[in-house]
Design a protein around this motif. Structure first.
Motif, PDB file in Angstrom:
ATOM      1  N   GLU C 239       2.953   8.916   9.738  1.00 15.73           N
ATOM      2  CA  GLU C 239       4.191   7.728   9.961  1.00 15.73           C
ATOM      3  C   GLU C 239       4.223   6.934   9.047  1.00 15.73           C
ATOM      4  O   GLU C 239       5.557   6.536   8.657  1.00 15.73           O
TER       5      GLU C 239
ATOM      6  N   ILE D  30       5.038   2.711  13.707  1.00 15.83           N
ATOM      7  CA  ILE D  30       6.249   2.419  12.736  1.00 15.83           C
ATOM      8  C   ILE D  30       6.508   0.980  12.522  1.00 15.83           C
ATOM      9  O   ILE D  30       5.952  -0.007  13.263  1.00 15.83           O
ATOM     10  N   THR D 257      -0.607   0.338   9.635  1.00 18.50           N
ATOM     11  CA  THR D 257      -0.226   1.492   8.943  1.00 18.50           C
ATOM     12  C   THR D 257      -0.843   1.601   7.831  1.00 18.50           C
ATOM     13  O   THR D 257      -1.564   0.855   7.513  1.00 18.50           O
TER      14      THR D 257
END
Ligand code: ATP
Ligand code: ATP
Ligand code: MG
Ligand code: MG
Lengths: 289, 268, 284, 305, 268
Positions: C239, D30, D257
């Motif tokens: 992602e 995200i 992330t």
């Protein structure tokens, strides 16, 4: 017909003459009963268990069955139904992918099973690829194969390959050494050994692998349609799942199952001839009848 | 000519290595029929497999017509001791007999003639369309014999090929082998447990010692070229040879490893 | 007594010429390692070369060196090892459940003709249902922890084992079976001494098939459901568009697959020393 | 906005001994969920008496059932998916906005991109082309259709295919799709490798378009309203804080992330606000109806707190 | 007592049905040793498998001690013709012999004694730790015999058990069977192709016709209880019986299906 037949006295022939038709008529009924018995019981259990289910993800079976027809078979014309628009294209890709897997799996399997250095060379690499999940593989494949049918067929083929390959390898490795020696002694050519010794000798195991591969191919059909797809049975199921159309999703799962049953039936008929000797052989020594 | 020189074979698989053949040297001329006898477990099958190129020798050489045997040579047929397992269960009897002919490249018409004749000769003309597993043990063995016979080999190796058939059939098959041998000039190596059979069939009888095998004696059989089940077996020379070989095998079984050590009741 | 493990050297016979030693087992084991490594190296080289030929953009399929560098970074983080541990735990647990259930049910169903016929259609129906379609149900029933992923893993790999065992049970030699019957072996004894050894080669294949499927589903489940493990790291890397890092994890997955295979082969060598497939390769 | 509780004093009565109420929130790895990470980091949730665990999952397939079954108390999802679920009878309740478009064409976190030589210069040119979206029949294709229509193109002629965002830059570059609707950070990756934006479907649909929201289940609301209120309050605080401290928001991405630093610095962040505007939900519901996603009007109020 | 009445067996598998046994009736008293001979493919194995309860009869009955045989009865041991495949390849020779004893519930110490003795008796004391596939054909066959002998059965069915061993070993094994039979009072049904062997061993020899099988003659062997390889085989009665049985089998092979039709060179 043969001399041996001619000498057989009337009693035996009479016995078999009447036994054979009766057995086949009853046999058909029996196999139908066997085929539907347990599924009916399970469906009934499912029905009862979910009869007053409130859970949105686990709707009553009645509701699922009620959506089955409209979901798959309604449309302005038959050609317009989901069945034609989604299921048939999927089925087409499935069959092509499966056919490729069969050819590759058996071909490579015989090679790898028969040539030991090749097995030693290839095995780690194959095992490496075998362990990579298709959801990770597919994006890489898209780089090479695009997002069209070929990618999907490739996913199905490479996934369904393994059970066939492994079983063929093991089947060829496990051939009776006496048979191998016989073929060698009579100097069967390379191709003769493959065609007349390895393939038939390993056929029980190859068929087992092919059976495994069939259901895996269906699963991979679904997975391949999770990426860059526009139609397909798997695509529909995933769409239903994403849009929380749960009864429709379940109806898709049922459709997949039915597809599995149908294909395995076709498969069984298709392989019956290949394995006739094997079943005959096993049966002949288990009770002789 | 089949030439065996200082053959030695050790099985080195699981467990301790087993020396099956200690040291064997002998020759078989072209078109000769040699029988091999020896106690059970002596190494007869091992020898035959080495001759057939199915088993690599540990040391020593096997040569056929001057060529070292590294794999099954051209024009050779084998009847293995495990007859039942040597038939392809997915083929009918006729297909089993036909298969090596196909591989040899024999034309279709000729093939079916050969198959028919061979099955006829072993008394199985009517089961061509059965599968091997539908046959009795003796019938299976006869299929294996028919397969070798139909092949029309130059060298024929047979490992106790008549063990599972009745006495009468055995006699017929013996005569079949002799007819084949004479008709085609085949070189035959024939392993058997039946000493009478060895003498009736062979021009020479190789008597092997117990494991690890050496050659105890290479017995010459002078019973003439024409043999007959009644007459030959009734001949005094037959009886003498039989007693001799029988005693040799008996001694071999007791562990005697050279003719000099053998205690025989008569002059060799 | 020496067991049939690769690498055990047979005492050479007194008059062994070189040819004999060359057929001994150790050189073969060596060769397997050597060839296997060669295969892997060849693959790595191909993967190194392909991106630099312009066939694909190295941004999307990085060359081997970059992947290995990312892997080297990865393995220095404790997080990676925890994730690896989680993945292994889920995988091994799921596989164990599948194998035990597959073998037990396979033997029972396979030995009772009635059960075999009665369950055939149901098995064919259930097998092609993809685990991924079951994710919402799995989550609903078991939450997003290891259990949900386990359900997927077991559902997918169980069939692999079961079908193999069913075929194996059917393959019992009729003569051996008659022997057992004639000596009136109890059902249990027949399973233990006859059916199980016969089915074992099939079970090994089932194990190898099941192990890969279980690994795939473990990682997929972690990716999609978020169960802790390598798959979850993979999802994050993906992602985030961290391509080399993602492939580093893919490599780890692949290596796990290779490891299982090595394990299965070693097990097979031990358990199936008597089988033509193995003994044919060790005997002279 | 129904948060009546003043921040500072622990509210939920679940644990009277001053302990924190454990709460699990299903999120996606995200950019959009940066505020909640930031909020947790800043202690806003602790202040409200909540011990928040953030669980990463890849999408609604796992998060929605987990919230419905009560395993997660809260979840994060795009608005269209929530509308879909609500319409299918799932007992979902929005508790707070997730993120919004920046509203600026040319500087948003979502765009449709294509290669310069693709012949696609504007949204209208998308008609007859293949466009990748991450999920069909969802927020992406509806808003793209809308901007195509608005630009005078034929929206029904756009061919959408499904593809993960991470795979889109490669697919655009290799020409497997003509264009892709793509989100940050992959948007920046695509632009860096030569693709060009052709439409800003979020910003051009509505400058205040609400993209995603945090939600809970009806049971949660009726059984433990205090926790819901506390969560909402903390979240609103986080959202406001995130909007006011863009650098910190960008920095918190590193904690969950693996976005490449160069990409991270270059990419556009979404807008965050604490204001939940029912009209925005209605807008998406209407669009969905217009483009055939829903068969009948969705009752948006059922989703509202 | 083993009682066979109007036994009929038709194989109805793939292809045309094969009538292996047409109609067989005979009895074997407790503790009797009966040999069965007949041409290859006659139905001897089929008969034995029916007796063993391994194969259901198509019609007719087999009863042991009054009980109808529907499955393998208690206290019975069988040596199958396919000796090789009847051994479990995953077990050592000793384990193969021991296994039925374990199943029978024999205590460990007793078991190892029985196994040791049986292997000793067949001359395989030193290969207990080998695997069957490491043995020669004859050795495998002897393992199967040892397994049956160690079992100490009340009924022993043997199907050409000495087909693969050498003459000398064969004699020893014949004496072993007779010793076992006398020592334990076992009822033995022994199928063989060797007519000498049948007469030497048996108290009766059942001669079967060719397929479909009927009983050609139930030959009583009056050679006394004590037999000796040299003496017994030298006896005139032995020679007479041997000629008689030999001719019967010969006639059977030619298709003769009743004693009345048989053309014998002497008075029956
Ligand atoms: N694969 C093997 N591994 C180890 N030892 C073996 C193997 N095959 C045969 N042997 C041993 O080699 C010896 C000779 O065996 P072989 O089969 O040649 O005997 P044979 O003379 O044919 O006996 P028989 O007359 O009983 O068939 C035997 O002692 C046997 O145990
Ligand atoms: N499974 C089977 N299916 C069909 N026919 C069979 C089957 N088994 C045996 N037969 C047939 O039955 C007949 C008798 O076979 P059986 O094995 O009983 O003979 P046998 O007397 O033991 O012969 P041998 O001495 O050669 O072992 C044979 O003609 C054979 O072809
Ligand atoms: Mg032998
Ligand atoms: Mg027989």
């Amino acid at each position: 017909m043969t001399a041996a037949q001619a000498t057989a006295p009337a009693t035996a022939q009479a016995a078999t003459r009447q036994a054979t038709p009766r057995r086949t008529a009853w046999g058909v009924v029996r196999s139908v009963l066997y085929a539907v018995g347990l599924p009916l019981v399970l469906l009934a259990a499912w029905w009862v268990a979910t009869a007053d289910s409130e859970s949105p993800f686990n709707p009553p079976l009645s509701e699922i069955l009620a959506t089955f027809g409209p979901t798959w078979f309604s449309g302005d014309s038959f050609a317009d139904t989901r069945f034609v628009q989604d299921v048939l294209p999927s089925l087409g890709r499935l069959l092509v992918g499966y056919a490729i897997a069969l050819v590759l799996g058996i071909g490579l399997g015989v090679l790898i099973g028969a040539v030991r250095p090749l097995r030693e060379l290839a095995e780690p690499v194959l095992e490496f690829f075998r362990a990579i999940p298709p959801p990770v593989m597919v994006p890489v494949l898209m780089l090479f194969l695009g997002v069209g049918t070929s990618m999907r067929v490739f996913v199905i083929a490479t996934g369904a390959l393994w059970p066939i390959l492994l079983n063929t390898v093991e089947g060829v490795r496990g051939l009776d050494p006496v048979l191998k020696d016989t073929a060698r002694a009579f100097r069967f050519g390379r191709w003769g050994r493959v065609r007349r010794l390895m393939l038939p000798g390993a056929s029980p195991q190859i068929v087992t692998g092919a059976r495994q591969a069939l259901s895996i191919a269906i699963i991979l059909m679904v997975i391949s349609e999770m990426f860059a797809a526009r139609d397909g049975l798997g695509f529909s199921v995933v769409q239903f799942q994403r849009s929380f159309a749960v009864p429709e999703m379940w109806s898709g799962v049922i459709m997949l199952g039915l597809l599995g049953v149908l294909l395995s039936f076709v498969f069984r008929v298709a392989t019956a001839a290949v394995l006739a000797w094997y079943h005959g052989y096993l049966r002949s020594q288990r009770g002789g009848a | 000519m089949l030439d065996v020189r200082a053959l030695n074979k050790v099985y080195a698989g699981r467990g301790d290595p087993v020396e099956a053949i200690a040291d064997l040297s002998f020759q078989v001329s072209d078109g000769e029929l040699v029988c091999v006898v020896g106690p059970s477990g002596a190494g007869k099958t091992t020898l035959l497999r080495c001759l057939a190129g199915l088993l690599p020798a540990t040391s020593g050489d096997v040569a056929l017509a001057g060529e070292p045997v590294t794999g099954p040579p051209q024009g050779m047929a084998v009847v293995l001791q495990e007859y039942g397992r040597s038939l392809f269960p997915w083929m009918t009897v006729a297909q089993n007999v036909e298969l090596p002919l196909k591989e040899k490249g024999v034309a279709r018409g000729e093939r079916s003639r050969l198959v028919g004749e061979a099955l006829e000769a072993v008394g199985l003309a009517d089961v061509g369309r059965s599968y091997p597993w539908q046959l009795s043990g003796g019938m299976q063995q006869r299929v294996a014999i028919a397969r070798a016979a139909a092949y029309e080999p130059q060298v024929l190796l047979m490992d106790e090929p008549f063990a599972a058939v009745d006495a009468q059939t055995r006699f017929e098959l013996e005569d079949l082998v002799r007819a084949l041998w004479k008709g085609l000039g085949v070189t035959v190596v024939f392993v058997t447990h039946d000493i009478d059979e060895a003498i009736y069939l062979g021009e020479r009888v190789l008597v092997l010692s117990a494991r690890p095998t050496v050659l105890l004696e290479d017995v010459r059989v002078d019973l003439g070229a024409e043999r007959d089940q009644l007459e030959t077996r009734g001949a005094p020379e037959f009886a003498r040879l039989r007693t001799h070989v029988y005693e040799l095998v008996q001694q071999a079984k007791l562990g005697v490893r050279s003719l000099a050590d053998a205690r025989l009741t008569h002059a060799g | 007594m020496s067991e049939g493990v690769a690498g055990v050297v047979e005492p050479a016979p007194p008059n062994a010429p070189g040819g004999y030693a060359a057929r001994g087992r150790r050189p073969l084991a060596h060769r397997a390692v050597w060839l296997g490594t060669a295969g892997v190296v060849a693959l790595l080289v191909v993967l190194q070369v392909v991106p630099s030929t312009g066939l694909v953009n190295p941004d999307y399929l990085p060359p081997t060196t970059e992947i290995l560098a990312a892997l080297a970074d990865r393995v220095q983080t404790p997080e990676f090892w925890v994730a690896l541990g989680d993945t292994l735990l889920t995988w091994v647990t799921g596989l164990a459940i599948s194998v035990v259930a597959g073998v037990v049910l396979g033997v029972v169903i396979g030995m009772v003709p009635f059960l075999r016929e009665a369950t055939a259609s149901t098995i064919e129906f259930l097998r092609p249902v993809p685990s991924v379609a079951l994710i919402p149900i799995a989550v609903l029933l078991w939450g997003t922890g290891m259990q949900a992923t386990l359900l997927l893993v077991v559902y997918a790999s169980f069939w692999q084992v079961l079908v193999q065992v069913l075929a194996g049970v059917q393959d019992v030699d009729p003569v051996a079976s008659d022997t057992a019957r004639s000596y009136r072996f109890s059902v249990l004894a027949r399973v233990r001494t006859l059916v199980w050894p016969t089915a074992l080669p099939y079970v090994m294949t089932g194990l190898r098939l099941g192990a890969a499927v279980a690994l795939i589903l473990t990682v997929t489940g972690e990716m999609l459901i978020g169960t802790p493990g390598i798959g979850k790291l993979l999802a994050v890397a993906r992602e985030s568009g961290a391509v080399p890092s993602m492939y580093a994890l893919v490599v780890v997955t692949g290596l796990l697959g290779v490891a299982v295979n090595l394990l299965a082969r070693a097990l097979e060598h031990r358990a199936l020393f008597w089988h033509p497939s193995v003994r044919g390769e060790v005997a002279a | 906005a129904c948060s009546g509780g003043s921040s500072g004093e622990p509210e939920p009565g679940a644990s009277g001994d001053g302990g924190l109420t454990p709460v699990t929130v299903g999120v996606i790895p995200i950019v959009d969920v940066a505020p909640i990470y930031l909020g947790v980091q800043e202690g806003f949730f602790e202040d409200e008496g909540l011990d928040v665990t953030l669980e990463l999952a890849q999408g609604g397939a796992a998060i929605v059932p987990a919230v419905v079954s009560g395993e997660y108390q809260f979840g994060f999802s795009n608005v269209t998916s929530l509308l879909l679920g609500s319409q299918q009878g799932l007992p979902l309740k929005v508790v707070a906005p997730g993120n919004l478009t920046t509203g600026e064409s040319g500087k948003d976190f979502a765009a449709v991109v294509a290669l310069p030589d693709s012949g696609i210069g504007s949204a209208a040119d998308l008609a007859g082309k293949t466009v990748a979206v991450n999920t069909l029949n969802n927020i992406g294709d509806t808003t793209v259709r809308k901007v195509v229509d608005d630009a005078g193109g034929d929206a029904s002629a756009v061919e959408f295919v499904e593809m993960g965002f991470p795979d889109m830059p490669a697919a655009v570059e290799s020409g497997q799709v003509d264009a892709a609707w793509i989100l940050e950070p992959h948007l920046t990756r695509a632009l860096q490798s030569g693709a060009e934006p052709v439409a800003w479907n979020f910003a051009e649909t509505d400058p205040n378009l609400l993209i995603a929201a945090y939600f809970t289940s009806q049971q949660q609301v009726s059984e433990d309203p205090e926790t819901v209120d506390a969560f909402t309050a903390a979240l609103e605080q986080s959202l406001t804080y995130a909007e006011e401290h863009p650098d910190e928001t960008r920095a918190v991405l590193d904690s969950y992330t693996e976005i490449d630093p160069a990409v991270k610095d270059a990419m556009v962040m979404p807008r965050f606000t604490a204001e939940l505007d029912e009209a925005q939900l209605q807008l998406l519901a209407d669009l969905g109806l217009e483009y055939g996603m829903f068969d009948e009007p969705v009752d948006v109020s059922a989703l509202m707190p």
